[in-house]
Scaffold this motif. Structure first.
Motif, PDB file in Angstrom:
ATOM      1  N   ASN A 114     -33.313 -53.678  75.697  1.00 22.94           N
ATOM      2  CA  ASN A 114     -32.050 -53.597  76.436  1.00 22.94           C
ATOM      3  C   ASN A 114     -31.012 -52.694  75.761  1.00 22.94           C
ATOM      4  OD1 ASN A 114     -32.886 -55.278  78.481  1.00 22.94           O
ATOM      5  ND2 ASN A 114     -32.102 -57.142  77.503  1.00 22.94           N
ATOM      6  N   THR A 115     -31.457 -51.878  74.834  1.00 27.63           N
ATOM      7  CA  THR A 115     -30.542 -50.993  74.114  1.00 27.63           C
ATOM      8  C   THR A 115     -30.954 -49.539  74.354  1.00 27.63           C
ATOM      9  OG1 THR A 115     -30.258 -52.663  72.397  1.00 27.63           O
ATOM     10  CG2 THR A 115     -29.565 -50.411  71.871  1.00 27.63           C
ATOM     11  N   SER A 116     -29.974 -48.701  74.629  1.00 23.25           N
ATOM     12  CA  SER A 116     -30.222 -47.276  74.831  1.00 23.25           C
ATOM     13  C   SER A 116     -29.282 -46.463  73.959  1.00 23.25           C
ATOM     14  CB  SER A 116     -30.004 -46.876  76.298  1.00 23.25           C
ATOM     15  OG  SER A 116     -30.958 -47.485  77.142  1.00 23.25           O
ATOM     16  N   VAL A 117     -29.803 -45.318  73.497  1.00 26.33           N
ATOM     17  CA  VAL A 117     -28.981 -44.390  72.722  1.00 26.33           C
ATOM     18  C   VAL A 117     -29.136 -43.003  73.318  1.00 26.33           C
ATOM     19  CG1 VAL A 117     -29.071 -45.707  70.583  1.00 26.33           C
ATOM     20  CG2 VAL A 117     -30.825 -43.986  71.060  1.00 26.33           C
ATOM     21  N   LEU A 118     -28.094 -42.192  73.144  1.00 33.97           N
ATOM     22  CA  LEU A 118     -28.109 -40.801  73.614  1.00 33.97           C
ATOM     23  C   LEU A 118     -27.448 -39.934  72.562  1.00 33.97           C
ATOM     24  CD1 LEU A 118     -27.296 -39.300  77.058  1.00 33.97           C
ATOM     25  CD2 LEU A 118     -25.883 -38.634  75.128  1.00 33.97           C
ATOM     26  N   PHE A 119     -28.063 -38.780  72.313  1.00 36.26           N
ATOM     27  CA  PHE A 119     -27.440 -37.757  71.480  1.00 36.26           C
ATOM     28  C   PHE A 119     -27.473 -36.448  72.249  1.00 36.26           C
ATOM     29  CE2 PHE A 119     -27.730 -34.133  68.603  1.00 36.26           C
ATOM     30  CZ  PHE A 119     -26.550 -34.287  67.902  1.00 36.26           C
ATOM     31  N   GLN A 120     -26.330 -35.796  72.330  1.00 30.30           N
ATOM     32  CA  GLN A 120     -26.248 -34.493  72.998  1.00 30.30           C
ATOM     33  C   GLN A 120     -25.444 -33.559  72.119  1.00 30.30           C
ATOM     34  OE1 GLN A 120     -23.325 -32.946  74.509  1.00 30.30           O
ATOM     35  NE2 GLN A 120     -24.512 -31.178  75.188  1.00 30.30           N
ATOM     36  N   GLY A 121     -25.891 -32.324  72.026  1.00 33.85           N
ATOM     37  CA  GLY A 121     -25.161 -31.325  71.268  1.00 33.85           C
ATOM     38  C   GLY A 121     -25.308 -29.959  71.904  1.00 33.85           C
ATOM     39  N   GLY A 122     -24.300 -29.141  71.740  1.00 31.36           N
ATOM     40  CA  GLY A 122     -24.346 -27.792  72.290  1.00 31.36           C
ATOM     41  C   GLY A 122     -23.610 -26.806  71.406  1.00 31.36           C
ATOM     42  N   TYR A 123     -24.056 -25.565  71.463  1.00 32.15           N
ATOM     43  CA  TYR A 123     -23.424 -24.505  70.677  1.00 32.15           C
ATOM     44  C   TYR A 123     -23.417 -23.225  71.499  1.00 32.15           C
ATOM     45  CZ  TYR A 123     -22.635 -20.926  67.143  1.00 32.15           C
ATOM     46  OH  TYR A 123     -22.135 -19.856  66.452  1.00 32.15           O
ATOM     47  N   ARG A 124     -22.316 -22.499  71.419  1.00 29.37           N
ATOM     48  CA  ARG A 124     -22.186 -21.246  72.160  1.00 29.37           C
ATOM     49  C   ARG A 124     -21.397 -20.263  71.301  1.00 29.37           C
ATOM     50  NH1 ARG A 124     -18.398 -20.620  77.188  1.00 29.37           N
ATOM     51  NH2 ARG A 124     -18.940 -18.566  77.981  1.00 29.37           N
ATOM     52  N   LEU A 166     -24.126 -45.251  72.538  1.00 23.83           N
ATOM     53  CA  LEU A 166     -24.944 -46.435  72.336  1.00 23.83           C
ATOM     54  C   LEU A 166     -24.592 -47.426  73.436  1.00 23.83           C
ATOM     55  CD1 LEU A 166     -26.847 -48.242  70.568  1.00 23.83           C
ATOM     56  CD2 LEU A 166     -24.767 -48.986  69.366  1.00 23.83           C
ATOM     57  N   ARG A 167     -25.606 -47.930  74.149  1.00 24.38           N
ATOM     58  CA  ARG A 167     -25.380 -48.844  75.261  1.00 24.38           C
ATOM     59  C   ARG A 167     -26.246 -50.091  75.097  1.00 24.38           C
ATOM     60  NH1 ARG A 167     -21.633 -46.112  75.506  1.00 24.38           N
ATOM     61  NH2 ARG A 167     -20.850 -44.827  77.224  1.00 24.38           N
ATOM     62  N   GLN A 168     -25.600 -51.257  75.266  1.00 20.20           N
ATOM     63  CA  GLN A 168     -26.306 -52.534  75.234  1.00 20.20           C
ATOM     64  C   GLN A 168     -26.207 -53.164  76.616  1.00 20.20           C
ATOM     65  OE1 GLN A 168     -28.134 -54.052  72.679  1.00 20.20           O
ATOM     66  NE2 GLN A 168     -28.709 -55.403  74.371  1.00 20.20           N
ATOM     67  N   TYR A 169     -27.354 -53.302  77.291  1.00 26.63           N
ATOM     68  CA  TYR A 169     -27.398 -53.859  78.640  1.00 26.63           C
ATOM     69  C   TYR A 169     -27.712 -55.349  78.578  1.00 26.63           C
ATOM     70  CZ  TYR A 169     -27.888 -48.892  79.693  1.00 26.63           C
ATOM     71  OH  TYR A 169     -27.693 -47.535  79.763  1.00 26.63           O
ATOM     72  N   THR A 170     -27.246 -56.077  79.575  1.00 26.90           N
ATOM     73  CA  THR A 170     -27.539 -57.507  79.677  1.00 26.90           C
ATOM     74  C   THR A 170     -28.090 -57.799  81.067  1.00 26.90           C
ATOM     75  OG1 THR A 170     -25.355 -58.149  80.527  1.00 26.90           O
ATOM     76  CG2 THR A 170     -25.595 -57.978  78.122  1.00 26.90           C
ATOM     77  N   ASP A 171     -28.768 -58.925  81.187  1.00 25.13           N
ATOM     78  CA  ASP A 171     -29.332 -59.323  82.477  1.00 25.13           C
ATOM     79  C   ASP A 171     -28.258 -59.801  83.443  1.00 25.13           C
ATOM     80  OD1 ASP A 171     -31.860 -58.747  81.533  1.00 25.13           O
ATOM     81  OD2 ASP A 171     -32.231 -60.800  80.839  1.00 25.13           O
ATOM     82  N   SER A 172     -27.058 -60.061  82.947  1.00 24.36           N
ATOM     83  CA  SER A 172     -25.986 -60.571  83.795  1.00 24.36           C
ATOM     84  C   SER A 172     -25.083 -59.477  84.344  1.00 24.36           C
ATOM     85  CB  SER A 172     -25.139 -61.588  83.013  1.00 24.36           C
ATOM     86  OG  SER A 172     -24.651 -61.007  81.813  1.00 24.36           O
ATOM     87  N   LEU A 231     -13.278 -41.580  69.779  1.00 25.98           N
ATOM     88  CA  LEU A 231     -14.150 -42.729  69.579  1.00 25.98           C
ATOM     89  C   LEU A 231     -13.742 -43.765  70.612  1.00 25.98           C
ATOM     90  CD1 LEU A 231     -13.969 -43.029  65.681  1.00 25.98           C
ATOM     91  CD2 LEU A 231     -15.814 -41.976  67.008  1.00 25.98           C
ATOM     92  N   SER A 232     -14.700 -44.400  71.250  1.00 26.39           N
ATOM     93  CA  SER A 232     -14.333 -45.369  72.277  1.00 26.39           C
ATOM     94  C   SER A 232     -15.336 -46.503  72.329  1.00 26.39           C
ATOM     95  CB  SER A 232     -14.237 -44.697  73.649  1.00 26.39           C
ATOM     96  OG  SER A 232     -15.483 -44.187  74.077  1.00 26.39           O
ATOM     97  N   LEU A 233     -14.823 -47.690  72.667  1.00 23.75           N
ATOM     98  CA  LEU A 233     -15.628 -48.852  73.016  1.00 23.75           C
ATOM     99  C   LEU A 233     -15.616 -48.960  74.531  1.00 23.75           C
ATOM    100  CD1 LEU A 233     -14.316 -51.384  70.343  1.00 23.75           C
ATOM    101  CD2 LEU A 233     -16.416 -50.018  70.258  1.00 23.75           C
ATOM    102  N   ASP A 234     -16.794 -48.997  75.128  1.00 28.00           N
ATOM    103  CA  ASP A 234     -16.915 -48.899  76.573  1.00 28.00           C
ATOM    104  C   ASP A 234     -17.493 -50.186  77.150  1.00 28.00           C
ATOM    105  OD1 ASP A 234     -16.437 -45.916  76.377  1.00 28.00           O
ATOM    106  OD2 ASP A 234     -18.339 -46.091  75.300  1.00 28.00           O
ATOM    107  N   TYR A 235     -17.067 -50.494  78.379  1.00 28.51           N
ATOM    108  CA  TYR A 235     -17.551 -51.696  79.053  1.00 28.51           C
ATOM    109  C   TYR A 235     -17.724 -51.406  80.536  1.00 28.51           C
ATOM    110  CZ  TYR A 235     -17.473 -56.253  81.348  1.00 28.51           C
ATOM    111  OH  TYR A 235     -17.767 -57.326  82.143  1.00 28.51           O
ATOM    112  N   ARG A 236     -18.829 -51.881  81.097  1.00 32.83           N
ATOM    113  CA  ARG A 236     -19.075 -51.739  82.529  1.00 32.83           C
ATOM    114  C   ARG A 236     -19.728 -53.009  83.049  1.00 32.83           C
ATOM    115  NH1 ARG A 236     -22.296 -47.557  82.436  1.00 32.83           N
ATOM    116  NH2 ARG A 236     -24.275 -48.498  83.058  1.00 32.83           N
ATOM    117  N   PHE A 237     -19.348 -53.397  84.262  1.00 32.47           N
ATOM    118  CA  PHE A 237     -19.918 -54.608  84.865  1.00 32.47           C
ATOM    119  C   PHE A 237     -20.201 -54.361  86.333  1.00 32.47           C
ATOM    120  CE2 PHE A 237     -19.068 -58.471  87.430  1.00 32.47           C
ATOM    121  CZ  PHE A 237     -20.138 -59.243  87.005  1.00 32.47           C
ATOM    122  N   ASP A 238     -21.399 -54.719  86.760  1.00 40.86           N
ATOM    123  CA  ASP A 238     -21.776 -54.732  88.165  1.00 40.86           C
ATOM    124  C   ASP A 238     -22.395 -56.099  88.458  1.00 40.86           C
ATOM    125  OD1 ASP A 238     -21.460 -51.964  89.518  1.00 40.86           O
ATOM    126  OD2 ASP A 238     -22.273 -51.501  87.537  1.00 40.86           O
ATOM    127  N   ALA A 239     -21.811 -56.794  89.430  1.00 38.95           N
ATOM    128  CA  ALA A 239     -22.256 -58.150  89.734  1.00 38.95           C
ATOM    129  C   ALA A 239     -23.709 -58.145  90.196  1.00 38.95           C
ATOM    130  CB  ALA A 239     -21.361 -58.762  90.801  1.00 38.95           C
TER     131      ALA A 239
END
Length: 739
Positions: free
Chosen positions: A204-214, A249-255, A300-308
Motif C-alpha cells: 500500500n506504499t508508493s514512491v515516485l522520483f522525477q528529475g529533469g535537466y535542460r 511518497l504515498r501511503q494508501y489505505t483501504d478506507s 516540502l509538503s504533507l499531503d492528504y486525499r480522501f475518496d469515500a
C-alpha cells in the motif's frame, strides 16, 4: 549538492532509465503496456482537483500530460501558442496573461499551493510564477475570469492550476512499477533537455522520483544586425541551465485515505552578455557588462486525499496540503565602468518570499426534500516573509556608496546598492469559502451560490539594510483588511454532454508589499515609492457560456464582461519641492477599468483518423475614466488545426493568426502588426520498440517575421523593432520511452 553535481546526477539517471526501459521492453510481454497518464477533467463526471478546488468550475479547461507531450510543450509560450489562445506569457514581466491581466492578477498554484508572483518594483527582479518544469506535470488547468470564491486574492484574470505527477500516473494496471524517460532538442534556443520519472508500489506504499535537466542559449528572433548598443537587433548572447527534482511518497489505505509527503526543487540560471548596453563610447565598453536572471523554488509538503469508499460517509472527498515553500528571484549585472565613476561595477538584486501554510477543501452531497446539494468548503492559511535586497559594488570617491559623502560627488547619488528598498514584511493571510450546487433531485437545472472571505495583514519590520538607505525617513504603517467575494452560477445540464451556464462573481486582490512599501531613490535624483494607503482591487465579472460534447465532438463558447475598481497602477510626476528633480513615481488606484471579450473552441474527430479543431480569443480593455486602452489586453487570436492519426503515426498542421495592435498615442511603444503562421508536427511509434514515441515539429514554416503584442505592452527601450520579434523557422525533436 552543487548545481553541477545535480545536473550530472540527472543526466546519469536519465541514461539509466532509458537503458532500463529498452531492456524491460525486451523482457516483458507486448501486452504489458504502461497506461496513458490519466485525464482528470472529464465532461459530465466528477472532477478530481488539488487541495483548494480552484479548477472545479465550468470556466476551466484542461491540458493533460498526454497533450503536453503531443504538442511538445516545454514553456508557457508553447501552451498559449498551440492549445490556449487566450493565454499568453509576457517574457518581460515573466508572468502569465489571461484575458488581458497578468503579473499578480493571475493566481498560480501547484498541487494546491500558491506560487507567488514576486514584484520588485525598482530593480526588475520580477517573476516566480513560471518556476516549474513541464516535465513534472500531470495536468494544467486554466481557469478564466474574475472569481475569487475558490482561488482567493489575485484571481482577477484567472488562475493557472498545476498538478504534478503521482505514482499512479506512471504505474499501469496489473503492475507495481512504471516510468517514462524523455529527451528534447529545440532549435529556438538551441536547448537540449532530458527528464525521467520512475514510480514503484510496495503493497500500500508508493514512491515516485522525477528529475529533469535542460541547457540552452538565447531565444532566437528575426533580427539580423549584430554588434553593440542601440543598433543591435539580434538577441543578446545568453546561456541557461534549468533543472527540477520531484519526490513523492504515498501511503494508501483501504478506507479511502491517502497520506503523503512531497519534496520539490526547481532552479533556472541564465547568464547574459548584455551587448545592447555596451558601445565604444558609452559607460560600458564591449565585453564589460554581463547580466544574470535566476529563479529558484523549493517546497516540502504533507499531503492528504480522501475518496469515500461507501455511501454512508459524511464526506465524499477531501484534499489537504500543509506546506513550506521558498521562492527566490534574482536579477544581476557585473562589469566595469569606463566613465565616472570609473571602475568595477556589480549588482545582485534579490526578492524572496518564504511561506508556511495550509490549503484544503472537502465536499459532501445530501438531499433535503426535493433538492439535491453538492456542498464544498475550503480553508487557506499562510504565514509569509517577503525580503528584498540589492548587493553590489561601485568605485566612488570616498568609498563605496552609501558610506561615502554624497556631496560634491553627485554622480554617486545614483549608486543605490548594498541596501533594501523596502522593509521586510511579515504577512498573514486567511481565506474561507463555501459553495453549494443545488438542484432538483432529478432535474437538469442547478443553482450554485458561493461565498468567500479573505483577510490579510502586513507588518513591516525594520532592517539595517532598509533603515541605512539614503532615502529612509521612517517606518511605514502596516495594513490589514478583509473582503467578502460572493458568486452565483446557474447551469442547465440535460445530459453529460451539455452544460449551459451563466455566472456573476466578485474578484479581489490585496496590494503587493512592493506596491505598499517600495522606497527607491535618493535626494537630488529620483524617487520610486509605494503607497501604504492603497485600496485592494475588486471586480465584478459576468459570464455566459456553454460546454458541449465529448472528446470526439464538442466545444466551448463563452462571453464575459468584467468591471474593476481601485485598479492599482503607477504614474510619474514632477516633484514641486525640487528634492527629487528627476521626478517621483508612485502607485495609485485607478477608479474604473473594464475588460470584455469572447472565447470559442471546438473539435471534431472522424472515424477515418482525421480531426479538425480550432479556438478563438477576443478581448478589449479600457480605463473608463481616461479612455486609455489597457495595453496588456491581447488582440484577436485564432488557432485552426487539422490532423490525421493511425495506431502508429500521426501529423498535425496548425495555423495561428492574430490581429495587429496600434498605439499611436505613445511614440515610445512598439506596434504589433497582424500575423499568420503555420506549424507542422508529427509523431511515430515504431512497432519494433514497444513504448517508444518519436515526435518532431517545424514551427513558423514560412519563416515569417511577427510580434507578440503581449510582450510589447511594456517595451520602451531604444532597440530596433526586430530585436523584439518572435523566432523565425525553428524545429523541435523529442524521444519518449515509456516502460
Amino acid at each position: 549538492m552543487t548545481s553541477r553535481t545535480t545536473r550530472n546526477l540527472l543526466m546519469t539517471c536519465t541514461a539509466i532509465v532509458a537503458l532500463s526501459a529498452v531492456q524491460s521492453r525486451a523482457q516483458e510481454p507486448a501486452a504489458a503496456e504502461a497506461t496513458v497518464l490519466e485525464t482528470i477533467v472529464v465532461k459530465g463526471k466528477r472532477v478530481a482537483v488539488p487541495a483548494g478546488g480552484v479548477a472545479d468550475t465550468p470556466l476551466a479547461s484542461q491540458t493533460t500530460a498526454e497533450e503536453i507531450e503531443a504538442n511538445q510543450i516545454t514553456s508557457l509560450d508553447d501552451l498559449g501558442r498551440s492549445l490556449e489562445p487566450g493565454v499568453s506569457f509576457n517574457r518581460n514581466t515573466r508572468s502569465v496573461n489571461i484575458r488581458g491581466l497578468e503579473q499578480n492578477r493571475v493566481v498560480t498554484t501547484i498541487d494546491g499551493i500558491p506560487i507567488p508572483y514576486l514584484q520588485d518594483g525598482a530593480r526588475e527582479a520580477d517573476g516566480g510564477a513560471d518556476s516549474f518544469s513541464f516535465s513534472s506535470l500531470s495536468t494544467i488547468d486554466i481557469v478564466r475570469g474574475a472569481d475569487s470564491s475558490r482561488a482567493g486574492s489575485g484571481a482577477l484574470g484567472g488562475a493557472v492550476v498545476l498538478r504534478t505527477l503521482e505514482p499512479e500516473d506512471l504505474i499501469g494496471e496489473g503492475r507495481d512499477w512504471g516510468g517514462v524517460a524523455k529527451s528534447t532538442y529545440d532549435s529556438e534556443d538551441r536547448s537540449f533537455g532530458g527528464s525521467a520519472a520512475v514510480a514503484k508500489r510496495i503493497e500500500n506504499t508508493s514512491v515516485l522520483f522525477q528529475g529533469g535537466y535542460r541547457r540552452g542559449h538565447e531565444r532566437d528572433n528575426q533580427g539580423e544586425v549584430g554588434g553593440y548598443s542601440t543598433t543591435r537587433s539580434e538577441p543578446n548572447p545568453a546561456d541557461f541551465n534549468e533543472y527540477n527534482l520531484l519526490f513523492k511518497l504515498r501511503q494508501y489505505t483501504d478506507s479511502g485515505h491517502v497520506f503523503g509527503f512531497t519534496g520539490e526543487r526547481f532552479e533556472r540560471d541564465e547568464d547574459i552578455d548584455n551587448r545592447t548596453g555596451q558601445s565604444l563610447t558609452s559607460t560600458y565598453r564591449p565585453g564589460n557588462l554581463d547580466g544574470s536572471e535566476d529563479i529558484r523554488r523549493d517546497r516540502l509538503s504533507l499531503d492528504y486525499r480522501f475518496d469515500a469508499v461507501g455511501d454512508d460517509a459524511w464526506i465524499d472527498r477531501a484534499n489537504a496540503v500543509f506546506y513550506w515553500q521558498n521562492v527566490l528571484r534574482e536579477n544581476g549585472a557585473e562589469g566595469s565602468r569606463a566613465t565616472s565613476p570609473a571602475g568595477a561595477y556589480s549588482r545582485n538584486n534579490t526578492f524572496e518570499e518564504r511561506s508556511i501554510g495550509f490549503a484544503g477543501n472537502a465536499e459532501t452531497s445530501f438531499v433535503t426534500g426535493d433538492l439535491s446539494h453538492q456542498m464544498t468548503g475550503g480553508l487557506n492559511i499562510a504565514f509569509s516573509k517577503a525580503s528584498q535586497y540589492s548587493g553590489g559594488n561601485d568605485t566612488c570617491p570616498g568609498g563605496p556608496y552609501p558610506t561615502n559623502p554624497r556631496l560634491p560627488f553627485y554622480s554617486c547619488n545614483f549608486l543605490h546598492t548594498n541596501q533594501s528598498d523596502m522593509p521586510d514584511v511579515d504577512g498573514k493571510t486567511l481565506g474561507v469559502f463555501i459553495e453549494d450546487k443545488i438542484g432538483l433531485r432529478d432535474g437538469p437545472f442547478f443553482l450554485t451560490p458561493g461565498l468567500r472571505y479573505d483577510w490579510y495583514d502586513y507588518d513591516p519590520t525594520a532592517t539595517v539594510a532598509y533603515t541605512s538607505g539614503a532615502n529612509y525617513t521612517g517606518m511605514p504603517a502596516g495594513q490589514s483588511e478583509g473582503q467578502f467575494s460572493p458568486k452565483l452560477r446557474a447551469s442547465y445540464e440535460p445530459d453529460p454532454g451539455v452544460e449551459l451556464y451563466a455566472q456573476w462573481a466578485m474578484g479581489f486582490r490585496a496590494p503587493d508589499v512592493s506596491e505598499l512599501y517600495l522606497n527607491y531613490g535618493a535626494p537630488g535624483t529620483y524617487l520610486t515609492v509605494g503607497n501604504p494607503n492603497l485600496e485592494p482591487e475588486t471586480s465584478n465579472g459576468f459570464e455566459i457560456g456553454a460546454n458541449l460534447g465529448d472528446d470526439d465532438f464538442g466545444g466551448h463558447l463563452g462571453a464575459f464582461y468584467n468591471r474593476y475598481r481601485n485598479f492599482i497602477d503607477s504614474e510619474s510626476r514632477v516633484d514641486p519641492t525640487g528634492t527629487y528633480p528627476m521626478g517621483i513615481t508612485e502607485y495609485f488606484n485607478r477608479n474604473k477599468v473594464r475588460i470584455y471579450g469572447l472565447e470559442l473552441s471546438g473539435h471534431k474527430r472522424f472515424n477515418n483518423g482525421m480531426r479538425v479543431y480550432g479556438a478563438l480569443s477576443l478581448a478589449d480593455g479600457e480605463d473608463l475614466d481616461s479612455g486609455e486602452s489597457i495595453r496588456s489586453v491581447p488582440p484577436l487570436k485564432v488557432v485552426l488545426g487539422t490532423g490525421y492519426a493511425t495506431e502508429t503515426w500521426g501529423a498535425d498542421l496548425v495555423f495561428t493568426a492574430a490581429k495587429g495592435v496600434e498605439n499611436d498615442a505613445d511614440a515610445n511603444t512598439i506596434d504589433a502588426p497582424g500575423y499568420g503562421i503555420f506549424d507542422l508536427t508529427g509523431w511515430w511509434e515504431p512497432e519494433q520498440t514497444q513504448g517508444l514515441t518519436i515526435r518532431a515539429g517545424i514551427y513558423n514554416i514560412f519563416d515569417k517575421t511577427y510580434y507578440d503584442a503581449v510582450n510589447l505592452a511594456t517595451i520602451t527601450t531604444p532597440q530596433p523593432d526586430a530585436y523584439y520579434s518572435e523566432p523565425g523557422r525553428t524545429f523541435k525533436v523529442s524521444l519518449t520511452q515509456r516502460f
